[in-house]
Design an enzyme around this catalytic site. Structure first.
Site, PDB file in Angstrom:
ATOM      1  N   ASP A 210       0.827  -1.202   0.000  1.00  0.00           N
ATOM      2  CA  ASP A 210       0.000   0.000   0.000  1.00  0.00           C
ATOM      3  C   ASP A 210       0.865   1.258   0.000  1.00  0.00           C
ATOM      4  O   ASP A 210       1.943   1.285   0.591  1.00  0.00           O
ATOM      5  CB  ASP A 210      -0.907  -0.005   1.237  1.00  0.00           C
ATOM      6  CG  ASP A 210      -2.079   0.944   1.102  1.00  0.00           C
ATOM      7  OD1 ASP A 210      -2.344   1.408  -0.025  1.00  0.00           O
ATOM      8  OD2 ASP A 210      -2.732   1.229   2.112  1.00  0.00           O
TER       9      ASP A 210
ATOM     10  N   ASN B 225      -9.936  -2.660  -7.089  1.00  0.00           N
ATOM     11  CA  ASN B 225      -9.149  -1.744  -7.916  1.00  0.00           C
ATOM     12  C   ASN B 225      -9.772  -1.463  -9.274  1.00  0.00           C
ATOM     13  O   ASN B 225      -9.466  -0.447  -9.917  1.00  0.00           O
ATOM     14  CB  ASN B 225      -7.729  -2.299  -8.123  1.00  0.00           C
ATOM     15  CG  ASN B 225      -6.871  -2.240  -6.880  1.00  0.00           C
ATOM     16  OD1 ASN B 225      -5.958  -3.041  -6.699  1.00  0.00           O
ATOM     17  ND2 ASN B 225      -7.163  -1.301  -5.988  1.00  0.00           N
TER      18      ASN B 225
END
Length: 310
Positions: free
Chosen positions: A35, A83
């Site tokens: 991340d 995503n």
């Protein structure tokens, strides 16, 4: 206060040496939620694509560190099902990077020298054709390797993975091809996304968020994997951060070992007071599962009650 680069490097080397002395080994399977690529790019004043490229460079370093430390399997959360909700202008550069890195990695000399096997986990069919072809290429080029396993989670969602497995089991039970009594752990695992070779021992998440984001619920949560959250964005992740994660894993394992030993000794002590034969039988079985020093502690408990675990 700005610390000169030379002093910062010296400190990091010293700290790395300290951490190496504090850990005795490494988990077999590490999974990482990478991340912070976009936030890193914003901090650097760069485009999002530059952040992902920097993250890809970190991935290559982490592979070397894992091999050096004795980790045997690494799973990277590269692209989740969530995503796909990102704007098209963010998705296409990311797909370009995934395609390019998969092909580049599959052809790298060090990958074949180190016997790295590449596998994709997830609903790969959701990805653009060019990325699917790159996945097929990387898997085919490394299919015979057995030195190290690299799982890349693409179009991956933990809930979707489990839900799909449950649907398949339910359908087979309904049509009679599978008996309900035959549904066990192995049966469910056989229906997951190209299951990792082994359960996850340690999950690492970069970027500061303290959540595991639907990542490998069966292989990580089911194994009660240790979890290490750290603040550096993925492109900033360092070997020191990896070692800190491994130290967290070892501390958790040691805590579990002590708790397991305490419970075993308490059980034997309780039985030894009234049921000496049962205490000897239980101690004999537990002795095989505990380190020698802990098993010796049980022997002392039995000796103090006038019995031994022969």
């Amino acid at each position: 206060m700005n610390v000169p680069a030379r002093l910062r490097t010296a400190f990091e080397r010293a700290y790395e040496g300290l951490l190496r002395r504090e850990i005795s080994g490494a988990p077999k399977h590490v999974a990482i939620i990478q991340d912070g690529n976009r936030r890193y790019a914003r901090k650097q004043g760069e485009d999002t694509a530059e952040g992902y490229q920097a993250g890809a460079d970190t991935t290559e370093r982490v592979l070397d560190w894992c091999a050096e430390l004795g980790v045997e399997e690494l799973t990277l959360y590269a692209f989740s099902t969530e995503n796909f909700e990102r704007p098209e202008e963010q998705l296409q550069p990311l797909f370009d990077l995934l395609e390019g890195k998969l092909r580049e990695f599959a052809d790298a000399d060090r990958v074949h020298e180190q016997e790295v096997r590449v596998r994709a986990l997830g609903d790969v069919g959701m990805l653009p054709e060019r990325v699917r072809e790159a996945v097929d290429y990387a898997e085919a080029r490394t299919v015979g390797h057995e030195g190290f396993t690299l799982n890349i989670a693409l179009a991956y969602g933990g809930r979707n993975e489990l839900l799909g497995a449950v649907h398949e089991v339910a359908e087979d039970v309904a049509d009679g091809s599978l008996a309900a009594s035959d549904v066990d752990v192995a049966e469910v695992e056989s229906r997951l996304y190209r299951s990792p070779v082994r359960d996850v021992d340690l999950i690492i998440r970069t970027g500061g968020d303290e959540r595991t984001s639907n990542f490998l619920p069966w292989h990580a949560n089911g194994n009660e994997a240790a979890v290490f959250f750290c603040t550096p964005y993925w492109p900033e992740f360092s070997k020191v951060d990896l070692l800190r994660g491994i130290r967290t894993y070892e501390a958790r394992e040691e805590s579990w070992r002590r708790a397991r030993t305490k419970r075993a000794v308490a059980l034997v002590r309780s039985l030894a007071a009234t049921e000496t034969e049962a205490a000897r039988a239980v101690a004999g079985r537990l002795r095989e599962t505990l380190p020698s020093g802990d098993a010796a502690e049980m022997e002392e408990v039995l000796e103090s009650s006038g019995e031994t675990a022969d």
